[in-house]
Write an enzyme that holds these catalytic residues in place. Structure first.
Site, PDB file in Angstrom:
ATOM      1  N   THR A  67      82.560 -11.586  62.207  1.00  0.00           N
ATOM      2  CA  THR A  67      81.321 -12.091  62.787  1.00  0.00           C
ATOM      3  C   THR A  67      81.565 -12.449  64.253  1.00  0.00           C
ATOM      4  O   THR A  67      82.652 -12.200  64.799  1.00  0.00           O
ATOM      5  CB  THR A  67      80.788 -13.285  61.969  1.00  0.00           C
ATOM      6  N   LYS A  71      82.912  -8.792  66.873  1.00  0.00           N
ATOM      7  CA  LYS A  71      82.496  -7.506  66.318  1.00  0.00           C
ATOM      8  C   LYS A  71      82.813  -6.332  67.241  1.00  0.00           C
ATOM      9  O   LYS A  71      83.035  -5.212  66.768  1.00  0.00           O
ATOM     10  CB  LYS A  71      81.001  -7.524  65.999  1.00  0.00           C
ATOM     11  N   ASP A 111      75.946  -3.809  58.844  1.00  0.00           N
ATOM     12  CA  ASP A 111      74.754  -4.521  59.336  1.00  0.00           C
ATOM     13  C   ASP A 111      73.524  -3.617  59.330  1.00  0.00           C
ATOM     14  O   ASP A 111      72.436  -4.024  58.922  1.00  0.00           O
ATOM     15  CB  ASP A 111      74.988  -5.032  60.765  1.00  0.00           C
ATOM     16  N   GLY A 135      65.894  -8.066  72.318  1.00  0.00           N
ATOM     17  CA  GLY A 135      67.319  -8.299  72.508  1.00  0.00           C
ATOM     18  C   GLY A 135      68.118  -7.015  72.433  1.00  0.00           C
ATOM     19  O   GLY A 135      67.924  -6.215  71.511  1.00  0.00           O
ATOM     20  N   GLY A 137      71.631  -6.956  72.561  1.00  0.00           N
ATOM     21  CA  GLY A 137      73.028  -7.232  72.242  1.00  0.00           C
ATOM     22  C   GLY A 137      73.499  -6.336  71.107  1.00  0.00           C
ATOM     23  O   GLY A 137      72.877  -5.314  70.794  1.00  0.00           O
ATOM     24  N   GLY A 138      74.588  -6.736  70.457  1.00  0.00           N
ATOM     25  CA  GLY A 138      75.148  -5.916  69.393  1.00  0.00           C
ATOM     26  C   GLY A 138      74.185  -5.687  68.243  1.00  0.00           C
ATOM     27  O   GLY A 138      74.055  -4.571  67.726  1.00  0.00           O
ATOM     28  N   TYR A 238      68.627 -16.949  59.972  1.00  0.00           N
ATOM     29  CA  TYR A 238      68.168 -17.539  58.715  1.00  0.00           C
ATOM     30  C   TYR A 238      68.403 -19.045  58.648  1.00  0.00           C
ATOM     31  O   TYR A 238      68.187 -19.673  57.614  1.00  0.00           O
ATOM     32  CB  TYR A 238      68.814 -16.846  57.506  1.00  0.00           C
ATOM     33  N   GLY A 259      66.525 -13.531  58.217  1.00  0.00           N
ATOM     34  CA  GLY A 259      67.618 -12.571  58.078  1.00  0.00           C
ATOM     35  C   GLY A 259      68.461 -12.715  56.836  1.00  0.00           C
ATOM     36  O   GLY A 259      69.506 -12.057  56.727  1.00  0.00           O
TER      37      GLY A 259
END
Length: 298
Positions: A67, A71, A111, A135, A137-138, A238, A259
């Protein structure tokens, strides 16, 4: 189950990681399927990732989840990376490399399939939808890759339009190999361009950390008019159970999800990969109820 010398060890590495719900989830899977294993959160301090992987291999740890913030950084430390994870530029699942000439772990990403399975269960058919991703990001990149291969149209919005453009270009290069359409990059501040004369309502996937506890009063887009155009809203957070983003979606007649199902499904795929087994829907539902109960107690 009683821990013995035959108990297999799995875990999750991150920083921070103490809040992780994964030990509860994987414990339920293991108990239900009679698998002798434990799942442990490993807090890996900054600068210690390489040492952590070497130590995990030396201690015969069979697999781990990864996490934030590792990642991306973990990729260069693996013996092999699955092509899907390589395309995403992120790994969240490690499997011990069993080849005699290798010492380390193979990287995968569950994911994207977790998001796909969650949306599928919620009855969202992306082929008929236009999607806005907040967003770059990853997680936003993963969502863009998945949606780009299935949705009718995808818009990737980010505070830095340069970052959005770079991610969109990378994702477009990947999905064009399969004959899919383009991702359109935009500055987050230009979101109103998607509302002018728009008759369609969008699927919006919130992929930033804005609104994550304890900053629960924050939301990426404050403008209430935006949420009139949201048919389905996914917040990959979440905690809290209902974010401000989700509340805005619901207050304007949309359907909102957090999530947690994504966490569940990415965890199921990782568990199946590690153990060569099948987690049934009944077991998955049991784990989901336990995760919900745990969150309500926080």
């Amino acid at each position: 189950m009683q821990i013995s010398g035959k108990t297999k060890v799995f875990g999750i590495i991150g920083n921070p990681v103490e809040h992780s719900m994964s030990p509860l989830m994987h414990g339920i899977f293991a108990d239900a399927l009679g698998i002798d294993m434990v799942y442990v959160p490993f807090h890996v301090a900054q600068g210690q990732l390489e040492n952590a992987l070497k130590g995990a291999y030396g201690l015969n740890i069979q697999g781990m989840n990864v996490t934030v913030p590792y990642k991306n950084a973990v990729i260069d430390l693996l013996t092999e990376v699955d092509p899907g994870a390589q395309a995403l530029g992120a790994v969240n699942t490690l499997v011990r490399d069993a080849r005699d000439d290798r010492e380390g772990f193979i990287g995968y990403n569950t994911d994207i399939s977790g998001l796909w399975r969650a949306m599928e269960e919620d009855g969202i058919l992306l082929e008929k939808e236009e999607v806005i991703i907040l967003g770059a990001g990853g997680v936003g990149r993963a969502a863009a890759l998945m949606c780009g291969r299935h949705a009718k149209k995808v818009y990737l919005l980010n505070r830095s339009v340069a970052k959005a453009n770079a991610v969109a270009e990378e994702v477009n290069n990947e999905i064009r190999r399969y004959g899919q359409g383009d991702i359109t990059a935009m500055a987050l501040s230009d979101y109103k361009k998607l509302l002018t004369g728009a008759e369609n309502r969008y699927v919006v996937i919130q992929c930033t950390s804005v609104g994550l506890a304890p900053d629960v009063d924050k939301v990426v887009i404050e403008d209430g008019d935006f949420y009139h155009y949201v048919k389905f809203g996914y917040d990959l957070i979440y905690t809290p159970w209902e974010t401000k983003f989700m509340k805005y979606v619901r207050d304007n007649g949309g359907v909102a999800f957090n999530g947690l199902k994504i966490l569940l499904y990415q965890g199921i795929e990782a568990f199946e990969n590690w153990n060569g087994c099948k987690v049934t829907k009944e077991i998955g539902d049991r784990a989901y109820r336990a995760l919900c109960d745990r969150l309500e107690c926080r």
